[in-house]
Design a protein around this motif. Structure first.
Motif, PDB file in Angstrom:
ATOM      1  N   LEU A   1       9.361  64.773 -31.004  1.00 58.11           N
ATOM      2  CA  LEU A   1       9.330  63.377 -31.454  1.00 58.11           C
ATOM      3  C   LEU A   1      10.715  62.897 -31.868  1.00 58.11           C
ATOM      4  O   LEU A   1      11.004  61.703 -31.810  1.00 58.11           O
ATOM      5  N   LEU A   2      11.555  63.826 -32.307  1.00 57.50           N
ATOM      6  CA  LEU A   2      12.900  63.450 -32.746  1.00 57.50           C
ATOM      7  C   LEU A   2      13.927  63.575 -31.635  1.00 57.50           C
ATOM      8  O   LEU A   2      15.078  63.186 -31.809  1.00 57.50           O
ATOM      9  N   ALA A   3      13.526  64.124 -30.493  1.00 54.26           N
ATOM     10  CA  ALA A   3      14.439  64.246 -29.347  1.00 54.26           C
ATOM     11  C   ALA A   3      14.364  62.956 -28.540  1.00 54.26           C
ATOM     12  O   ALA A   3      13.836  62.910 -27.422  1.00 54.26           O
ATOM     13  N   VAL A   4      14.897  61.886 -29.103  1.00 58.41           N
ATOM     14  CA  VAL A   4      14.642  60.548 -28.579  1.00 58.41           C
ATOM     15  C   VAL A   4      15.448  60.212 -27.327  1.00 58.41           C
ATOM     16  O   VAL A   4      15.251  59.137 -26.743  1.00 58.41           O
ATOM     17  N   SER A   5      16.316  61.115 -26.895  1.00 62.17           N
ATOM     18  CA  SER A   5      17.132  60.819 -25.710  1.00 62.17           C
ATOM     19  C   SER A   5      16.871  61.789 -24.570  1.00 62.17           C
ATOM     20  O   SER A   5      17.606  61.794 -23.582  1.00 62.17           O
ATOM     21  N   SER A   6      15.838  62.612 -24.677  1.00 61.87           N
ATOM     22  CA  SER A   6      15.592  63.621 -23.643  1.00 61.87           C
ATOM     23  C   SER A   6      14.095  63.735 -23.356  1.00 61.87           C
ATOM     24  O   SER A   6      13.350  64.294 -24.156  1.00 61.87           O
ATOM     25  N   GLY A   7      13.660  63.161 -22.239  1.00 64.75           N
ATOM     26  CA  GLY A   7      12.251  63.209 -21.864  1.00 64.75           C
ATOM     27  C   GLY A   7      11.339  62.518 -22.860  1.00 64.75           C
ATOM     28  O   GLY A   7      10.153  62.858 -22.967  1.00 64.75           O
ATOM     29  N   PHE A   8      11.889  61.550 -23.580  1.00 64.98           N
ATOM     30  CA  PHE A   8      11.166  60.944 -24.699  1.00 64.98           C
ATOM     31  C   PHE A   8       9.948  60.146 -24.219  1.00 64.98           C
ATOM     32  O   PHE A   8       8.842  60.293 -24.758  1.00 64.98           O
ATOM     33  N   ALA A   9      10.128  59.301 -23.224  1.00 65.26           N
ATOM     34  CA  ALA A   9       9.029  58.439 -22.777  1.00 65.26           C
ATOM     35  C   ALA A   9       7.851  59.269 -22.280  1.00 65.26           C
ATOM     36  O   ALA A   9       6.687  58.962 -22.581  1.00 65.26           O
ATOM     37  N   GLU A  10       8.137  60.335 -21.552  1.00 66.15           N
ATOM     38  CA  GLU A  10       7.072  61.190 -21.030  1.00 66.15           C
ATOM     39  C   GLU A  10       6.313  61.857 -22.177  1.00 66.15           C
ATOM     40  O   GLU A  10       5.078  61.969 -22.138  1.00 66.15           O
TER      41      GLU A  10
ATOM     42  N   PRO B   1      21.487  67.093 -38.076  1.00 63.09           N
ATOM     43  CA  PRO B   1      20.984  66.111 -39.037  1.00 63.09           C
ATOM     44  C   PRO B   1      21.754  64.803 -38.926  1.00 63.09           C
ATOM     45  O   PRO B   1      22.984  64.800 -38.839  1.00 63.09           O
ATOM     46  N   VAL B   2      21.012  63.690 -38.877  1.00 69.83           N
ATOM     47  CA  VAL B   2      21.644  62.364 -38.839  1.00 69.83           C
ATOM     48  C   VAL B   2      20.898  61.451 -39.789  1.00 69.83           C
ATOM     49  O   VAL B   2      19.708  61.646 -40.051  1.00 69.83           O
ATOM     50  N   TYR B   3      21.609  60.461 -40.290  1.00 72.25           N
ATOM     51  CA  TYR B   3      20.963  59.453 -41.123  1.00 72.25           C
ATOM     52  C   TYR B   3      21.640  58.112 -40.890  1.00 72.25           C
ATOM     53  O   TYR B   3      22.866  57.991 -40.913  1.00 72.25           O
ATOM     54  N   ALA B   4      20.825  57.067 -40.665  1.00 71.32           N
ATOM     55  CA  ALA B   4      21.319  55.694 -40.554  1.00 71.32           C
ATOM     56  C   ALA B   4      20.179  54.775 -40.987  1.00 71.32           C
ATOM     57  O   ALA B   4      19.057  54.879 -40.469  1.00 71.32           O
ATOM     58  N   ASP B   5      20.448  53.891 -41.931  1.00 69.71           N
ATOM     59  CA  ASP B   5      19.421  52.957 -42.396  1.00 69.71           C
ATOM     60  C   ASP B   5      18.825  52.191 -41.214  1.00 69.71           C
ATOM     61  O   ASP B   5      19.563  51.774 -40.296  1.00 69.71           O
ATOM     62  N   CYS B   6      17.514  52.038 -41.260  1.00 65.34           N
ATOM     63  CA  CYS B   6      16.847  51.356 -40.147  1.00 65.34           C
ATOM     64  C   CYS B   6      15.568  50.718 -40.649  1.00 65.34           C
ATOM     65  O   CYS B   6      14.684  51.408 -41.181  1.00 65.34           O
TER      66      CYS B   6
ATOM     67  N   GLU C   1      22.090  53.806 -32.132  1.00 68.35           N
ATOM     68  CA  GLU C   1      20.650  53.560 -32.074  1.00 68.35           C
ATOM     69  C   GLU C   1      19.841  54.859 -32.149  1.00 68.35           C
ATOM     70  O   GLU C   1      18.754  54.879 -32.734  1.00 68.35           O
ATOM     71  N   GLU C   2      20.350  55.936 -31.570  1.00 70.02           N
ATOM     72  CA  GLU C   2      19.631  57.205 -31.643  1.00 70.02           C
ATOM     73  C   GLU C   2      19.477  57.658 -33.089  1.00 70.02           C
ATOM     74  O   GLU C   2      18.392  58.073 -33.508  1.00 70.02           O
ATOM     75  N   ALA C   3      20.567  57.582 -33.871  1.00 68.85           N
ATOM     76  CA  ALA C   3      20.502  57.990 -35.278  1.00 68.85           C
ATOM     77  C   ALA C   3      19.526  57.103 -36.049  1.00 68.85           C
ATOM     78  O   ALA C   3      18.763  57.588 -36.903  1.00 68.85           O
ATOM     79  N   LYS C   4      19.525  55.813 -35.776  1.00 69.23           N
ATOM     80  CA  LYS C   4      18.608  54.899 -36.464  1.00 69.23           C
ATOM     81  C   LYS C   4      17.153  55.231 -36.147  1.00 69.23           C
ATOM     82  O   LYS C   4      16.293  55.285 -37.049  1.00 69.23           O
ATOM     83  N   LEU C   5      16.866  55.465 -34.869  1.00 70.41           N
ATOM     84  CA  LEU C   5      15.478  55.734 -34.490  1.00 70.41           C
ATOM     85  C   LEU C   5      15.020  57.084 -35.037  1.00 70.41           C
ATOM     86  O   LEU C   5      13.892  57.207 -35.538  1.00 70.41           O
TER      87      LEU C   5
ATOM     88  N   PHE D   1      11.687  60.045 -38.769  1.00 69.23           N
ATOM     89  CA  PHE D   1      11.666  61.069 -39.822  1.00 69.23           C
ATOM     90  C   PHE D   1      11.046  60.533 -41.105  1.00 69.23           C
ATOM     91  O   PHE D   1      10.176  61.179 -41.704  1.00 69.23           O
ATOM     92  N   THR D   2      11.488  59.370 -41.557  1.00 64.87           N
ATOM     93  CA  THR D   2      10.965  58.838 -42.824  1.00 64.87           C
ATOM     94  C   THR D   2       9.494  58.453 -42.690  1.00 64.87           C
ATOM     95  O   THR D   2       8.718  58.623 -43.639  1.00 64.87           O
TER      96      THR D   2
END
Length: 466
Positions: free
Chosen positions: A190-199, A244-249, A270-274, A279-280
């Motif tokens: 679920l957190l791997a938002v840039s690799s096979g995410f849509a599938e 680990p990444v963090y960006a207000d979203c 955008e990846e860090a935000k999503l 995560f939250t």
């Protein structure tokens, strides 16, 4: 002077004083709560039997595979099509030279404690050991359930994708096995938002019975899966943060970015935000359920692209990552804490340089009435060695409360790996005794025994509510 004061794997193995020996003797028979492992729930439900020692010992054990490669063993004898005996022989040829290695200790503890082979393993004893172990394994009682019973495993938690049906856990619950087997919610994909995410999101939506098209429907399907896991006994999540990444979203931003992620069009931050938004979202759900959230940090996986293509994941081509930790991890935890939504949390980093950082971050978010709500997790993976365990416990003592530590886990795919709890308990008992031997803690056996028993068993039982 006796040049050889200790016998290999003797009763005082890793115990440097009479006090350490007494402490260990007091905790050695406590049950095991293995709250994080990678055992296959199907193999447990089906009460698997192993055809030979190679199948039980070397299959999927990337700890051993890495050392075999370091010893010049050809891949044919590791993940290839060599015979089971030839693979075992190559491990025997490797293990005899593993001076100073935890794998030398673990291997011989496994051979002695469960298979009754008392000699040291080497190329000269390989054939004898192979025959001995295989004869033992023909015993009708040599099956998964009896292995777990032999090691006094009271409870174990497997590691399971949110899409899992958990059918094997339900079958195990109805089987009569003496060990409780529970799932763990592991949302790494679920957190791997840039690799096979849509599938993956399509699959999650199908399993959860919700068509996921926006961030609100994503939250709905995650909630559905969390509830499903909870109804099947899950009380822990295991979230990999790589890195680990963090960006207000805001939710509004997350919705726009999520739609772009489904189209494979993420840009810049955008990846860090999503990832932060997902995560939250999950963290709040874990808190509502009373789950413990494990965060595994700074692992760098599948670094040898050529070999990854040949042999796949979890084959021994992973290493320690050294990305900055303090800012993103504090940010993630604070984003939950400020709304009162921070679940009890266990922090692990594969990078031992992060030990004190983790300890001080945990201290930022401790809160009563729960004791040790924020945990500096056990020495993990490359660090679950004698020196790694000692370093982790000393760092925890320096920055937090060692007495509240929830102790050891196997993090293993092998049913014979439960000797690691003996290994840890010996090291922990010796570590505690050394504070007394150095005059740093009173010689109060009752208090030390209470602390040692807590770390070995009782703290985990209280923390997880098992």
């Amino acid at each position: 002077m006796n040049k050889y004061p200790k016998q290999f794997l003797g009763h005082d193995f890793l115990l440097e004083s009479e006090l350490a020996l007494r402490l260990y003797s007091n905790i050695k028979d406590l049950p095991i709560i293995d709250y994080h492992c990678h055992l296959d729930p199907a193999e447990i439900a089906l009460n698997k039997r192993f055809g030979n020692i190679t199948q039980a010992w070397l299959g999927g054990d990337h700890y051993k595979w890495r050392l075999m490669r370091a010893n010049g063993v050809a891949e044919e004898f590791i993940t290839g099509n060599a015979s089971d005996y030839d693979k075992f022989y190559e491990w025997a040829r490797t293990v005899e030279d593993l001076v100073g290695s935890a794998l030398y200790h673990w291997s011989h503890l496994e051979l002695r404690r469960f298979l009754g082979y008392e000699k040291t393993l080497s190329r000269s004893t390989a054939a004898e050991c192979y025959e001995h172990c295989n004869n033992i394994m023909q015993n009708p009682n040599f099956d998964v359930w009896n292995i777990l019973s032999k090691f006094n495993v009271e409870l174990l938690c497997t590691t399971d994708d949110p899409c899992d049906t958990l059918e094997w856990h339900r079958k195990t619950a109805d089987s009569g096995i003496s060990t409780t087997v529970l799932p763990t919610f592991r949302p790494g994909r679920l957190l791997a938002v840039s690799s096979g995410f849509a599938e993956y999101i399509d699959k999650l939506g199908e399993v959860g019975g919700i068509k996921v098209t926006d961030f609100n429907s994503l939250k709905a399907v995650i909630s559905t899966r969390v509830e499903f896991f909870h109804q099947n006994g899950c009380r822990l999540a295991d979230v990999p943060l790589e890195p680990p990444v963090y960006a207000d979203c805001t939710d509004e931003e997350a919705d726009v970015i999520f739609r772009k992620a489904l189209a494979g069009k993420l840009e810049g931050s955008e990846e860090a935000k999503l990832r932060t938004a997902i995560f939250t979202t999950m963290g709040r759900m874990f808190a509502v359920k009373g789950w413990a959230m494990q965060l595994h940090i700074n692992a760098l996986r599948n670094n040898n692209a050529y070999m990854h293509a040949k042999v796949g994941n979890d084959a021994g081509y992973d290493s320690i990552l050294d990305t900055p930790l303090a800012l993103p991890l504090n940010g993630l935890l604070n984003s939950l804490a400020r709304g009162g939504d921070l679940p009890k949390t266990i922090l692990y980093s594969l990078n031992p340089n992060d030990d004190d950082i983790i300890g001080t971050i945990a201290g930022n978010f401790q809160s009563g009435p729960m004791r040790g709500k924020m945990q500096h997790g056990a020495a993990w993976w490359f660090n679950d060695t004698k020196t790694g365990m000692e370093k982790q416990m000393q760092s925890l003592a320096n920055t937090g409360m060692l007495a509240r530590f929830v102790g050891m886990l196997t993090d293993s795919r092998s049913f014979l790996s439960y000797v690691r709890h003996e290994y840890f308990r010996r090291i922990m008992a010796n570590h505690l005794a050394n504070y007394v031997m150095r005059g740093e803690f009173p010689d109060d056996f009752n208090k030390l025994s209470e602390i040692a028993s807590g770390i070995a068993y009782y703290n985990a039982k209280e923390y997880f509510g098992f």
